[in-house]
Structures are given as C-alpha cells and as structure tokens.
Design a protein around this motif. Sequence first.
Motif, PDB file in Angstrom:
ATOM      1  N   ARG A   8       0.904  -1.179  -0.057  1.00 37.77           N
ATOM      2  CA  ARG A   8      -0.209   0.039   0.036  1.00 37.77           C
ATOM      3  C   ARG A   8       0.848   1.396  -0.201  1.00 37.77           C
ATOM      4  NH1 ARG A   8      -5.006   1.764   0.890  1.00 37.77           N
ATOM      5  NH2 ARG A   8      -5.488   3.876   2.134  1.00 37.77           N
ATOM      6  N   PRO A   9       0.540   2.068  -0.880  1.00 38.71           N
ATOM      7  CA  PRO A   9       1.488   3.265  -1.044  1.00 38.71           C
ATOM      8  C   PRO A   9       1.187   4.213   0.178  1.00 38.71           C
ATOM      9  CG  PRO A   9       0.479   2.986  -3.288  1.00 38.71           C
ATOM     10  CD  PRO A   9      -0.143   1.989  -2.177  1.00 38.71           C
ATOM     11  N   PRO A  10       2.250   4.893   0.571  1.00 37.65           N
ATOM     12  CA  PRO A  10       1.922   5.695   1.878  1.00 37.65           C
ATOM     13  C   PRO A  10       1.120   6.800   1.701  1.00 37.65           C
ATOM     14  CG  PRO A  10       3.993   6.153   0.939  1.00 37.65           C
ATOM     15  CD  PRO A  10       3.346   5.035   0.302  1.00 37.65           C
ATOM     16  N   GLU A  11       0.240   7.403   2.721  1.00 37.33           N
ATOM     17  CA  GLU A  11      -0.504   8.183   2.758  1.00 37.33           C
ATOM     18  C   GLU A  11       0.154   9.656   2.770  1.00 37.33           C
ATOM     19  OE1 GLU A  11      -4.269   8.456   5.023  1.00 37.33           O
ATOM     20  OE2 GLU A  11      -4.453   6.345   4.918  1.00 37.33           O
ATOM     21  N   PRO A  12      -0.120  10.633   1.880  1.00 39.61           N
ATOM     22  CA  PRO A  12       0.834  11.864   1.996  1.00 39.61           C
ATOM     23  C   PRO A  12       0.400  12.693   3.415  1.00 39.61           C
ATOM     24  CG  PRO A  12      -0.911  12.072   0.375  1.00 39.61           C
ATOM     25  CD  PRO A  12      -1.110  10.599   0.834  1.00 39.61           C
ATOM     26  N   THR A  13       1.216  13.337   3.692  1.00 34.94           N
ATOM     27  CA  THR A  13       1.131  14.374   4.831  1.00 34.94           C
ATOM     28  C   THR A  13       1.432  15.690   4.358  1.00 34.94           C
ATOM     29  OG1 THR A  13       3.043  13.876   5.873  1.00 34.94           O
ATOM     30  CG2 THR A  13       1.496  12.739   6.708  1.00 34.94           C
ATOM     31  N   PHE A  14       0.860  16.881   4.871  1.00 39.91           N
ATOM     32  CA  PHE A  14       1.487  18.164   4.460  1.00 39.91           C
ATOM     33  C   PHE A  14       2.062  18.786   5.491  1.00 39.91           C
ATOM     34  CE2 PHE A  14      -2.223  16.560   2.056  1.00 39.91           C
ATOM     35  CZ  PHE A  14      -1.912  16.902   0.703  1.00 39.91           C
ATOM     36  N   GLU A  15       3.387  19.539   5.066  1.00 43.88           N
ATOM     37  CA  GLU A  15       4.287  20.366   5.999  1.00 43.88           C
ATOM     38  C   GLU A  15       3.989  21.776   5.549  1.00 43.88           C
ATOM     39  OE1 GLU A  15       8.018  18.598   5.784  1.00 43.88           O
ATOM     40  OE2 GLU A  15       7.447  16.859   6.665  1.00 43.88           O
ATOM     41  N   HIS A  16       3.881  22.522   6.457  1.00 47.21           N
ATOM     42  CA  HIS A  16       3.677  24.021   5.749  1.00 47.21           C
ATOM     43  C   HIS A  16       4.999  24.513   5.561  1.00 47.21           C
ATOM     44  CE1 HIS A  16       3.534  28.655   6.682  1.00 47.21           C
ATOM     45  NE2 HIS A  16       2.589  28.257   5.808  1.00 47.21           N
ATOM     46  N   ALA A  17       5.357  25.097   4.761  1.00 42.58           N
ATOM     47  CA  ALA A  17       6.833  25.351   4.034  1.00 42.58           C
ATOM     48  C   ALA A  17       6.781  26.985   4.303  1.00 42.58           C
ATOM     49  CB  ALA A  17       7.008  25.147   2.779  1.00 42.58           C
ATOM     50  N   PHE A  18       6.012  27.616   3.656  1.00 40.47           N
ATOM     51  CA  PHE A  18       6.288  29.084   3.883  1.00 40.47           C
ATOM     52  C   PHE A  18       4.859  30.021   3.034  1.00 40.47           C
ATOM     53  CE2 PHE A  18       8.388  27.856  -0.022  1.00 40.47           C
ATOM     54  CZ  PHE A  18       7.757  28.561  -1.112  1.00 40.47           C
ATOM     55  N   ASP A  19       4.546  30.871   3.340  1.00 39.86           N
ATOM     56  CA  ASP A  19       3.573  31.641   2.788  1.00 39.86           C
ATOM     57  C   ASP A  19       3.949  32.999   1.783  1.00 39.86           C
ATOM     58  OD1 ASP A  19       1.490  30.672   4.157  1.00 39.86           O
ATOM     59  OD2 ASP A  19       2.168  32.039   6.073  1.00 39.86           O
ATOM     60  N   VAL A  20       3.600  33.112   0.769  1.00 37.83           N
ATOM     61  CA  VAL A  20       3.689  34.161   0.013  1.00 37.83           C
ATOM     62  C   VAL A  20       2.685  35.249  -0.256  1.00 37.83           C
ATOM     63  CG1 VAL A  20       4.252  34.921  -2.552  1.00 37.83           C
ATOM     64  CG2 VAL A  20       4.888  32.608  -1.604  1.00 37.83           C
ATOM     65  N   GLU A  21       2.966  36.594   0.076  1.00 38.60           N
ATOM     66  CA  GLU A  21       2.225  37.504   0.289  1.00 38.60           C
ATOM     67  C   GLU A  21       2.740  38.276  -1.006  1.00 38.60           C
ATOM     68  OE1 GLU A  21      -0.307  38.545   2.122  1.00 38.60           O
ATOM     69  OE2 GLU A  21      -0.364  37.249   3.770  1.00 38.60           O
ATOM     70  N   ALA A  22       2.013  38.148  -2.260  1.00 36.31           N
ATOM     71  CA  ALA A  22       2.341  38.872  -3.464  1.00 36.31           C
ATOM     72  C   ALA A  22       1.416  40.129  -3.880  1.00 36.31           C
ATOM     73  CB  ALA A  22       2.415  37.977  -4.915  1.00 36.31           C
ATOM     74  N   GLU A  23       2.364  41.141  -4.037  1.00 38.25           N
ATOM     75  CA  GLU A  23       1.448  42.492  -4.493  1.00 38.25           C
ATOM     76  C   GLU A  23       1.361  42.346  -6.340  1.00 38.25           C
ATOM     77  OE1 GLU A  23       4.495  45.401  -3.195  1.00 38.25           O
ATOM     78  OE2 GLU A  23       3.968  44.745  -1.121  1.00 38.25           O
ATOM     79  N   ILE A  24       0.318  42.836  -6.566  1.00 35.13           N
ATOM     80  CA  ILE A  24       0.084  42.960  -8.140  1.00 35.13           C
ATOM     81  C   ILE A  24      -0.116  44.365  -8.584  1.00 35.13           C
ATOM     82  CG2 ILE A  24      -0.764  40.457  -8.054  1.00 35.13           C
ATOM     83  CD1 ILE A  24      -3.560  41.514  -8.462  1.00 35.13           C
ATOM     84  N   ASP A  25      -0.095  44.259  -9.774  1.00 28.51           N
ATOM     85  CA  ASP A  25      -0.345  45.420 -10.540  1.00 28.51           C
ATOM     86  C   ASP A  25      -1.657  45.299 -11.374  1.00 28.51           C
ATOM     87  OD1 ASP A  25       1.576  47.246  -9.806  1.00 28.51           O
ATOM     88  OD2 ASP A  25       2.957  46.794 -11.483  1.00 28.51           O
TER      89      ASP A  25
END
Length: 158
Positions: A8-25
Amino acid sequence: MADTRRDRPPEPTFEHAFDVEAEIDPAIEIGDTGDGHRRIIPIAGGTVSGRVEGEVLAAGADYQLFRADRPSTLVAKYAIETTDGDRIYVENEGIRFAPPEVSERIRDGRDVDPDQVYFRSVPSFETAPDLQWLTRSVFVATGVRMPDGVHLAVYRVA
C-alpha cells in the motif's frame, strides 16, 4: 492475501513550508480567446515568510485564462530573493473556481469571501544549492485572491 504494510502506498501528509504575500499591478487585458478571457497580472513585489524568508521580486506575472462559469487556469512565473541573497525561480500552475457572481467580483478586483473560492496550485522551483530541498519534493499551495494581491500558503507533500 497481500501484506498491506508493503504493497500500500504511503498516505501523504502536508508540512507548511512558507507563505507568499504577492502584490499585483492592474491586469493587462488580452481579451476573449474562445476558451476564456486571457489576462496577464503583473507581479509587483511582496514578501515570503516561513522556512523561506525573503521578498517577491517585481519580475513576474500570472497568466490567467479567466472563466466565470468553469475553472480559471492560472500560470504564475516569478522570482523570490531570500534574506541570504539566494534567488528562487517559481512556476506555479493551478485553478481557481467560484460561483459565477463571485468570479465576476474577483475579475473586477473586488473583495470576496475566500470560503467561496477553490484556489489550489502546484508550484515548482529552480534554485541555489542551499535550497535544493525545494526541488526534491512536490508542493501544493492554497490561495486567497485579494483586490491588491494574492496570499499563498505553500505546503510540502511528505
């Protein structure tokens, strides 16, 4: 009977890596292409915080195929400069879907309730040797579109 521990393939888990706050024009409107409304959203800067710290460089754009009645496709290409001076090239492909009236508010640059929008993407990275961990995993991001920018929470799939 199969041994479920080995086949049985392993179930994925999620690790928070980083946040991006992008400004747009403001968007550059290309117009109707037959499959949706093509727009280019210039990325004007921003910040990155978490396992990666730095700034979003004013050197990219989000190439959107906007659709009010079905998922819009998003392809953002931009660069990050870390506080250590390393640079990261990012390509982030995803979709955003909301009820038509909410999609119209997004297109018009108005505020929307993030709970009414499905916004997911898969970023990939090219970078310096010290940051190769970014190239050795799959990442997913959840997003919130705001009138003047985008907030992404980026997770490493473990």
